[in-house]
Design an enzyme around this catalytic site. Structure first.
Site, short mmCIF file in Angstrom:
data_model
loop_
_atom_site.label_atom_id
_atom_site.label_comp_id
_atom_site.label_asym_id
_atom_site.label_seq_id
_atom_site.Cartn_x
_atom_site.Cartn_y
_atom_site.Cartn_z
N SER A 1 -12.19 21.14 1.40
CA SER A 1 -13.17 19.46 2.05
C SER A 1 -11.71 18.88 1.89
O SER A 1 -11.41 18.64 1.11
CB SER A 1 -14.46 19.03 1.89
OG SER A 1 -14.42 18.20 2.70
N GLU A 2 -10.94 18.81 3.03
CA GLU A 2 -9.89 17.94 3.02
C GLU A 2 -9.18 17.16 2.20
O GLU A 2 -8.75 16.22 2.40
CB GLU A 2 -8.65 18.28 4.30
CG GLU A 2 -8.96 17.77 5.75
CD GLU A 2 -10.12 18.69 6.10
OE1 GLU A 2 -11.29 19.15 5.91
OE2 GLU A 2 -9.95 17.98 7.62
#
Lengths: 218, 232
Positions: A45-46
Site C-alpha cells: 500500500s503506497e
C-alpha cells in the site's frame, strides 16, 4: 458479461506465487479477495505498508493503520512500515512485481488516463503517475464502455494522460486483451456469453483478432 | 539540547503570513492536529502548504482552507474536500498537483541536501510541461527540484526532548521525509519522553532534523473511511 467481482476474479489469476503487488482503488482492491490461499503474495500500500491484510473486525479499527484508499485495514504477520519516499523508491526501483489499477481511458499504444476530467473533476493523480511510469507489469481493470456506451479503449486518449506506453494488459467486463508493443489491443479471451462481435463493437481502438478466441475461465 | 515547547501556540508563534509550510500526514492519518488548530486560531494567511492531501471540509487542512488562510496548495490528491474544489474552481486557491512519489522525493531531496531528483513519473503528461527531461539508459526522466519550506510541521507517536522521533504504523507516511526538509521543523508527539527512553536503534527521525517539539493534546485521530468486516 462480467460484473466487478468477475473482473477481480479474472485478474487474480494473473498473480503468481511470490509476487509483491500494488492494488489501486476500486475494482483492483477487490482482487485481494480472490488470491488463492496457497500463494505467498504480499500487498503493498503506497502510503507505506507491505503486508496489508483484510479489513479489521468491528471495534478493532485503528486510525493509524490505513491503506492508500484511506480505509482502515489490518497488518499481517511479517508486515513492514516505511515512509512515503521509500514507498515510491521501491516502486521506482521495480521491486513491486505487479500493479493493478483502474482507468478512464486506455489507448492502443498503452497510454492511460485516469486522474482528471478538465472542467469537471480534479482530484489529482495520487501515486498513479509514479506507478505507471515505473512498473514493469501493469494490468488495468476497467469497464469497456462508459455510461453513454462509448468505448474507453481508444486509438488515442482524449483525457489528460497519467502515463504513456505503459499498460500491458486490460481486463474488462467483456474481454481480456494484451496491449501489443507495436500498438493494438490483442483479444485474448471473451467473457462468458460475450461474442467477438460485441467486443469489436465496444472497442474503438485497433483490435487484433487471431484464430478462435476462447471464453475465459473464472 | 532542550527543544521542548509548552504547546502548539508557542511552537508556531513566529509562523508569518506568506510563508511556505510542509504538513505531514496521509489523508487524516498522522496529521499534526494541534499545530493545525493553532494555525487556524492564529489566523495566519497567504500560506503555501505542501501536503499530500487537503484534509476534509471540517478536519485537517480543510479547517485552514475554510478560513481562506491558504493561497496555494501543493498536493497529489485532493478529492475529499468540497470547499477545496469550490475555491479551486472559483480561482480563489492556486493548486499544483504533483505525483505522490515526486512529492515525497522532493521532500527527501531537501533533507538529504540534494538540489534536484530525476523521476520518470509524469513523463509525457501535463506534469512534464516546462521541466527539463534527461535520458538515462534509454529512459526519460523529469528533473524535479527539492522543496524549500520555511517550516515543516509533523506528527510523531513518541519523541524525546532532543527531538528524536518514532512514528506509529501508517501514521508514519510523509512525516519523516518532511521532518528532514524544513528550515525549521516542529514536531508534535503523543508522548514526550526523556533522552534515553527511546531505543536509538528504533529512532526513525534523528533529533538533528527537529528544532521544536511539544506534547500534543486531545488527539481526535479521525478515520476517513471506516471499513470493517463482521465477526463470524
Amino acid at each position: 458479461m462480467l460484473d466487478k467481482t468477475g473482473i477481480a476474479k479474472r485478474i487474480a489469476k494473473e498473480i503468481k506465487d511470490g509476487y509483491y503487488v500494488n492494488l489501486g482503488i476500486g475494482i483492483p482492491t477487490l482482487v485481494a479477495n480472490y488470491i488463492p490461499q496457497s500463494m505467498d503474495v504480499v500487498l503493498q500500500s503506497e502510503n507505506g505498508l507491505l503486508g496489508m491484510g483484510p479489513f479489521p473486525f468491528e471495534g478493532e479499527e485503528d486510525a493509524d493503520v490505513i491503506n492508500a484508499g484511506k480505509q482502515t485495514i489490518t497488518m499481517l504477520p511479517g508486515s513492514a512500515i516505511f515512509d512515503s519516499a521509500m514507498s515510491f523508491g521501491m516502486i521506482r526501483a521495480r521491486k513491486v512485481n505487479l500493479t493493478i489499477l483502474g482507468a478512464m481511458e486506455v489507448s492502443e499504444n498503452g497510454d492511460i488516463a485516469n486522474w482528471k476530467i478538465p472542467g469537471k473533476m480534479v482530484k489529482g493523480m495520487g501515486g498513479a503517475m509514479d506507478l505507471v511510469a515505473s512498473a514493469e507489469n501493469i494490468i488495468v481493470a476497467m469497464q469497456h464502455v462508459n455510461k453513454a456506451g462509448e468505448s474507453k479503449l481508444l486509438p488515442q486518449c482524449t483525457l489528460p494522460l497519467t502515463g504513456v506506453n505503459c499498460v500491458k494488459k486490460i481486463v474488462t467486463e467483456l474481454a481480456v486483451l494484451d496491449v501489443l508493443p507495436g500498438g493494438g489491443f490483442k483479444l485474448l479471451e471473451r467473457a462468458p456469453g460475450v461474442s467477438v462481435e460485441e467486443i469489436k463493437n465496444a472497442t474503438a481502438g485497433k483490435l487484433i483478432i487471431e484464430g478462435e478466441i476462447p471464453e475465459m475461465e473464472i | 539540547m532542550n527543544k521542548v515547547y509548552s504547546n502548539a501556540d508557542e511552537a508556531i508563534a513566529d509562523i508569518a503570513n506568506g510563508m511556505t509550510l510542509m504538513l505531514g500526514g496521509f489523508g487524516l492519518c498522522g496529521l499534526p492536529e494541534n499545530c493545525i488548530a493553532a494555525l487556524v486560531k492564529k489566523g495566519v494567511k497567504e500560506l503555501t502548504c505542501i501536503s499530500n492531501n487537503a484534509g476534509v471540509d471540517d478536519f485537517g487542512i480543510g479547517l485552514m482552507l475554510k478560513q481562506h488562510q491558504v493561497k496555494k496548495m501543493i498536493s497529489s490528491y485532493v478529492g475529499e474536500n468540497a470547499e477545496f474544489e469550490r475555491q479551486l474552481l472559483s480561482g480563489e486557491l492556486e493548486v499544483e498537483l504533483i505525483p505522490q512519489g515526486t512529492l515525497a522525493t522532493r521532500c527527501m531531496a531537501a533533507g538529504y541536501g540534494m538540489p534536484a531528483i530525476f523521476t520518470p513519473a509524469g513523463i509525457g503528461t501535463e506534469v512534464a510541461e516546462g521541466k527539463e527531461v534527461r535520458n538515462f539508459n534509454g529512459k526519460d526522466y523529469l528533473m524535479e527540484m527539492a522543496f524549500d519550506a520555511d517550516f515543516a510541521i509533523v506528527k510523531a507517536w513518541k519523541g524525546d526532548s532532543m527531538g528524536n522521533l518514532v512514528y506509529r504504523s501508517t501514521a508514519r507516511n510523509f512525516n519523516p521525509v518532511m521532518a528532514m526538509a524544513g528550515k525549521i521543523t516542529i514536531a508534535e508527539v503523543e508522548e514526550l519522553v526523556e533522552p534515553g527512553q527511546l531505543d536509538p536503534d528504533y529512532v526513525h527521525t534523528p533529533g538533528i532534523y527537529v528544532h521544536r517539539i511539544f506534547q500534543g493534546v486531545n488527539y481526535e485521530k479521525r478515520i476517513e473511511q471506516r471499513t470493517v468486516r463482521s465477526k463470524q
